[in-house]
Design an enzyme around this catalytic site. Sequence first.
Site, PDB file in Angstrom:
ATOM      1  CB  SER A 100      -0.952  -0.044   1.196  1.00  0.00           C
ATOM      2  OG  SER A 100      -1.836   1.034   1.157  1.00  0.00           O
ATOM      3  CG  ASP A 241      -2.846   3.957  -1.388  1.00  0.00           C
ATOM      4  OD1 ASP A 241      -3.615   3.940  -2.354  1.00  0.00           O
ATOM      5  OD2 ASP A 241      -2.851   3.088  -0.501  1.00  0.00           O
ATOM      6  CG  ASP A 243      -3.087  -0.682  -2.188  1.00  0.00           C
ATOM      7  OD1 ASP A 243      -3.084   0.496  -1.786  1.00  0.00           O
ATOM      8  OD2 ASP A 243      -3.695  -1.597  -1.605  1.00  0.00           O
ATOM      9  CG  ASP A 245      -6.415   0.888  -0.679  1.00  0.00           C
ATOM     10  OD1 ASP A 245      -5.529   1.769  -0.740  1.00  0.00           O
ATOM     11  OD2 ASP A 245      -6.477   0.060   0.248  1.00  0.00           O
TER      12      ASP A 245
HETATM   13 MG    MG Z   1      -3.663   1.370   0.095  1.00  0.00          MG
END
Ligand code: MG
Length: 458
Positions: A100, A241, A243, A245
Amino acid sequence: MQTTKFQKRLFGTNGVRGVVGKDLTPELVVTIGEAFGTMRKGCIAVGRDTRTSGETLAKAIKSGLLATGCDVVDCGILPTPALQYIIKGQFDGGAMITASHNPPEYNGVKIIEADGTEMGDEETLKLEQLIFDLSLSTKPWEHVGHEVNAPHLIRKYIKSIVDHFPHKIGSGMTVVVDPGSGPACITTPQILTEMGCRVLTINGIMDGTFPGRLPEPSSEGLRGLADLVVSRGAAFGVAHDGDADRAVFIDENGRFVEENQEFALVAQHLCHQKKGAIVTPVSTSQMVEMVVKNEGCTITYTPVGSIYVARTMRSLIENGKEVVFGGEGNGGLIFPDHQFCRDGGMTAAMMVFILASNGQQLSALIKKLPERFLIKDKISTSHGTKVVEFLKKAYSQDKLDQTDGIKIFREGSWALVRASGTEPIIRILVDAESCDGGQVFHKELMDNISAITKKNVT
Ligand code: MG
């Protein structure tokens, strides 16, 4: 309804994380794969972010899964919410290799259930037990699994977001996207282009060394994005960020939009359309509750962590309640009409929709939100839980909420003190209606914590 938080040994709030080669080895990831394959049979989807260690660790998790007889579909590099969307109802589970927002040397494993949500605490504790006991049901040669590659599945995710909004709603709007060299390089610019926007990118080439900025989309790291937004006259800038999400925003003047303001703005828009509950952790600014109640909606608080928000949203709906929206005050927003996880691509698309529907500039919409003063602080200690217990006694005369740590309410303001589950620190958050009031409350708490630490904790 109360969501309980369990302390885990290996998995944190967002899966297993660590520095590759030190805390997180391929051997451990093979074992995690074997343990997950022991628990869940069938076909498992695997994905990863752009980290340099991603290929090694994706191969490790696949190896563990295949050894237990699971079949594996490798979706390649993609955002976590894209993998979650692909899994939902189509696979028996999934594993995402990502750390992340952590720096490049980190990586991690996030386990996803067949419904597309992250594995909950109870099941994760069972998974941990299998890993620690090495109680793994690997199969003989004739029963090991098979692997296929399916990088094209990412298209399903892109299409689902584009189809969620009116055709070409973003026409005439310029947007700058900063995917931070992460997997959103191949999703968010495409989504916004298909919505009709003119899209420019910065840090738009996938690179696991993150040469342009770190995976955490902090205001300091987004100066390049902010400059580009202003120089190109864009409606806004959006950054993800590592990844994707989460999504954070830069307004048309190049100013960073604080994440609670982002949450409040989206909540306000959605609550205007539909009535029901908004679900968020106890750490979210009062600003969100004020906006939500003003629109005739309700707010339900959970422990800190997106999994608790997602699972609470699910259980409210299962109990016949209307749930409008959920998420955290860190740019991680959950749209229940789309899926039950944080989704940065969907959040970026929603901002296009909000601005196109309102016909106002982002800075003007932010200015209309209630003003709150936030102070974030932390104290290093390995006795966080103990300190919080002493604080509960010290503040027993005040109005308290103990959903996660201790939240102390006082005259239009509150403070939240929590022991971190992943680091030896206590986090302190003050959300106040005035700057001075917030500072006084903050100082009082810091003094009390320091006195408790000296007197009772050695
Ligand atoms: Mg994330």
